[in-house]
Enzyme design. Structure first.
Site, PDB file in Angstrom:
ATOM      1  N   ASP A   2       0.795  -1.215   0.000  1.00 23.79           N
ATOM      2  CA  ASP A   2       0.000   0.000   0.000  1.00 23.79           C
ATOM      3  C   ASP A   2       0.838   1.281   0.000  1.00 23.79           C
ATOM      4  O   ASP A   2       1.878   1.330   0.640  1.00 23.79           O
ATOM      5  CB  ASP A   2      -0.895  -0.009   1.249  1.00 23.79           C
ATOM      6  CG  ASP A   2      -2.222   0.611   0.944  1.00 23.79           C
ATOM      7  OD1 ASP A   2      -2.748   0.378  -0.145  1.00 23.79           O
ATOM      8  OD2 ASP A   2      -2.713   1.366   1.796  1.00 23.79           O
ATOM      9  N   ARG A   6      -0.066   7.335  -3.165  1.00 21.74           N
ATOM     10  CA  ARG A   6       0.400   8.488  -2.384  1.00 21.74           C
ATOM     11  C   ARG A   6       1.843   8.859  -2.725  1.00 21.74           C
ATOM     12  O   ARG A   6       2.190  10.028  -2.818  1.00 21.74           O
ATOM     13  CB  ARG A   6       0.271   8.190  -0.880  1.00 21.74           C
ATOM     14  CG  ARG A   6      -1.104   8.529  -0.342  1.00 21.74           C
ATOM     15  CD  ARG A   6      -1.359   7.891   0.983  1.00 21.74           C
ATOM     16  NE  ARG A   6      -1.748   6.486   0.815  1.00 21.74           N
ATOM     17  CZ  ARG A   6      -2.065   5.694   1.830  1.00 21.74           C
ATOM     18  NH1 ARG A   6      -2.010   6.141   3.060  1.00 21.74           N
ATOM     19  NH2 ARG A   6      -2.442   4.449   1.599  1.00 21.74           N
ATOM     20  N   HIS A  19       3.057   2.674  -8.940  1.00 18.18           N
ATOM     21  CA  HIS A  19       3.013   1.208  -9.039  1.00 18.18           C
ATOM     22  C   HIS A  19       4.323   0.685  -9.627  1.00 18.18           C
ATOM     23  O   HIS A  19       4.835  -0.351  -9.218  1.00 18.18           O
ATOM     24  CB  HIS A  19       1.835   0.777  -9.921  1.00 18.18           C
ATOM     25  CG  HIS A  19       0.493   1.126  -9.334  1.00 18.18           C
ATOM     26  ND1 HIS A  19       0.195   0.908  -8.010  1.00 18.18           N
ATOM     27  CD2 HIS A  19      -0.624   1.684  -9.881  1.00 18.18           C
ATOM     28  CE1 HIS A  19      -1.048   1.313  -7.766  1.00 18.18           C
ATOM     29  NE2 HIS A  19      -1.555   1.792  -8.884  1.00 18.18           N
ATOM     30  N   ARG A  53     -11.078   0.362  -9.993  1.00 14.02           N
ATOM     31  CA  ARG A  53     -10.227   1.536 -10.271  1.00 14.02           C
ATOM     32  C   ARG A  53     -10.383   1.966 -11.733  1.00 14.02           C
ATOM     33  O   ARG A  53     -10.843   1.188 -12.560  1.00 14.02           O
ATOM     34  CB  ARG A  53      -8.772   1.198  -9.964  1.00 14.02           C
ATOM     35  CG  ARG A  53      -8.571   0.971  -8.486  1.00 14.02           C
ATOM     36  CD  ARG A  53      -7.133   0.924  -8.113  1.00 14.02           C
ATOM     37  NE  ARG A  53      -7.042   0.848  -6.657  1.00 14.02           N
ATOM     38  CZ  ARG A  53      -5.983   1.171  -5.951  1.00 14.02           C
ATOM     39  NH1 ARG A  53      -4.899   1.587  -6.554  1.00 14.02           N
ATOM     40  NH2 ARG A  53      -5.988   1.084  -4.641  1.00 14.02           N
ATOM     41  N   LEU A 113      12.487 -20.288  -2.191  1.00 12.07           N
ATOM     42  CA  LEU A 113      11.534 -19.257  -1.749  1.00 12.07           C
ATOM     43  C   LEU A 113      10.280 -19.342  -2.615  1.00 12.07           C
ATOM     44  O   LEU A 113      10.370 -19.334  -3.846  1.00 12.07           O
ATOM     45  CB  LEU A 113      12.169 -17.850  -1.880  1.00 12.07           C
ATOM     46  CG  LEU A 113      11.219 -16.674  -1.669  1.00 12.07           C
ATOM     47  CD1 LEU A 113      10.723 -16.601  -0.225  1.00 12.07           C
ATOM     48  CD2 LEU A 113      11.906 -15.338  -2.025  1.00 12.07           C
ATOM     49  N   SER A 178      -8.081  -5.308   5.153  1.00 15.08           N
ATOM     50  CA  SER A 178      -8.446  -5.110   3.737  1.00 15.08           C
ATOM     51  C   SER A 178      -8.701  -6.419   2.978  1.00 15.08           C
ATOM     52  O   SER A 178      -8.213  -6.595   1.862  1.00 15.08           O
ATOM     53  CB  SER A 178      -7.377  -4.283   3.007  1.00 15.08           C
ATOM     54  OG  SER A 178      -7.276  -3.002   3.564  1.00 15.08           O
ATOM     55  N   GLU A 189       1.248 -12.329  13.410  1.00 16.79           N
ATOM     56  CA  GLU A 189       1.708 -11.086  14.030  1.00 16.79           C
ATOM     57  C   GLU A 189       1.633  -9.967  12.986  1.00 16.79           C
ATOM     58  O   GLU A 189       1.905 -10.197  11.801  1.00 16.79           O
ATOM     59  CB  GLU A 189       3.162 -11.235  14.508  1.00 16.79           C
ATOM     60  CG  GLU A 189       3.350 -12.271  15.597  1.00 16.79           C
ATOM     61  CD  GLU A 189       2.705 -11.854  16.913  1.00 16.79           C
ATOM     62  OE1 GLU A 189       2.734 -10.652  17.250  1.00 16.79           O
ATOM     63  OE2 GLU A 189       2.172 -12.750  17.616  1.00 16.79           O
TER      64      GLU A 189
HETATM   65  C1  FPP Z   1      -1.939  -0.354  -3.462  1.00 19.76           C
HETATM   66  O1  FPP Z   1      -1.495   0.992  -3.406  1.00 19.76           O
HETATM   67  C2  FPP Z   1      -1.210  -1.061  -4.532  1.00 19.76           C
HETATM   68  C3  FPP Z   1      -1.814  -1.709  -5.586  1.00 19.76           C
HETATM   69  C4  FPP Z   1      -3.272  -1.758  -5.761  1.00 19.76           C
HETATM   70  C5  FPP Z   1      -1.016  -2.358  -6.635  1.00 19.76           C
HETATM   71  C6  FPP Z   1       0.246  -3.046  -6.201  1.00 19.76           C
HETATM   72  C7  FPP Z   1       1.043  -3.416  -7.377  1.00 19.76           C
HETATM   73  C8  FPP Z   1       2.385  -3.312  -7.518  1.00 19.76           C
HETATM   74  C9  FPP Z   1       3.287  -2.913  -6.438  1.00 19.76           C
HETATM   75  C10 FPP Z   1       3.081  -3.602  -8.791  1.00 19.76           C
HETATM   76  C11 FPP Z   1       2.469  -4.585  -9.709  1.00 19.76           C
HETATM   77  C12 FPP Z   1       2.529  -5.953  -9.227  1.00 19.76           C
HETATM   78  C13 FPP Z   1       3.429  -6.843  -9.632  1.00 19.76           C
HETATM   79  C14 FPP Z   1       3.397  -8.203  -9.046  1.00 19.76           C
HETATM   80  C15 FPP Z   1       4.455  -6.520 -10.630  1.00 19.76           C
HETATM   81  P1  FPP Z   1      -2.526   2.161  -3.702  1.00 19.76           P
HETATM   82  O2  FPP Z   1      -2.581   2.369  -5.170  1.00 19.76           O
HETATM   83  O3  FPP Z   1      -3.851   1.832  -3.068  1.00 19.76           O
HETATM   84  O4  FPP Z   1      -1.861   3.370  -3.005  1.00 19.76           O
HETATM   85  P2  FPP Z   1      -2.596   4.557  -2.209  1.00 19.76           P
HETATM   86  O5  FPP Z   1      -3.301   3.921  -1.038  1.00 19.76           O
HETATM   87  O6  FPP Z   1      -1.465   5.442  -1.787  1.00 19.76           O
HETATM   88  O7  FPP Z   1      -3.538   5.220  -3.180  1.00 19.76           O
END
Ligand code: FPP
Length: 222
Positions: A2, A6, A19, A53, A113, A178, A189
């Protein structure tokens, strides 16, 4: 993972830039796991709710996933990483699903892993699918109500055969679950850090592990 949005917003960049930067933190965590002997790492990459989204962001995330799989497969093979995925994978665009299946099959013999991507995943959806599969067997007479135990339920989840997590790391200060691994997190934990996911490094991962190491886990006992 997360805080990508931001992170981008703070820099006046589009959310997708967050992202993209966030996908780099994955490598940091994978390295940290390998150095410290962690055998299972589950990344909540895309929730069932994330389909809501804007189309551009969803499409960008799917492309990012495909690129990530293309770019990392060689390294996963070299380092002994086994890729797995949990979620309603049929919801993914065809090209993405195909690539995912390819990398899962290519790395199936590895065990150093396990990197588990949660994609189109929700904990309630997972429980719903498990209950449906149990109900089907009960209705056909192959399963008696008395056979429904916690172990049986675990074996019907997407995570069948994967141990419950010891530690949940939540970035960007969020204090909620979430819809993540609702059954499996019973005695996990929790480590919450204010760091946004794109800023999360190997050393942050090591800090989380160090804090975890001194926790006293009682699993409901005394
Ligand atoms: C949440 O942050 C993040 C996501 C919904 C996407 C996570 C994806 C990646 C890190 C990269 C793609 C994945 C792979 C496996 C290559 P948010 O967008 O909700 O952030 P915010 O809360 O600050 O708006």
């Amino acid at each position: 993972m997360d805080g990508n949005g931001r992170w981008a917003q703070q820099r006046g960049l589009p959310r997708l830039a967050g992202h993209e930067q966030g996908s780099k933190s994955i490598r940091q965590c994978v390295e940290a796991c390998m150095e410290s002997g962690v055998e299972f790492l589950t990344l909540y990459a895309f929730s069932s709710e994330n389909w809501k989204r804007p189309e551009l962001e969803v499409r960008g995330l799917m492309l990012l996933l495909e690129r990530f799989l293309n770019e990392k497969v060689e390294e996963m093979l070299k380092e002994g990483v086994r890729l797995r995925a949990i979620g309603r994978l049929d919801d993914l665009p065809n090209a993405c699903r195909k690539k995912l299946d390819e990398v899962i099959a290519a790395t199936a013999g590895n065990s150093r892993l396990h990197v588990i991507l949660a994609l189109s995943y929700s904990g309630r959806g997972e429980i719903e699918d498990a209950v449906r599969s149990i109900a089907r067997d009960a209705a056909s007479g192959s399963l008696a109500p008395a056979d429904i135990t916690p172990d049986l339920i675990s074996s019907r989840l997407y995570t069948a055969g994967i141990p419950d997590p010891d530690l949940l790391i939540r970035t960007s200060g969020e204090m909620r679950i979430s819809n993540f691994l609702l059954w499996q997190l019973s005695y996990t934990e929790i480590h919450v850090t204010k760091k946004l996911w794109p800023d999360f490094t190997k050393s942050d991962f090591a800090d989380a592990l160090a804090e975890f190491a001194v926790r006293h886990r009682r699993f409901g006992g005394v």
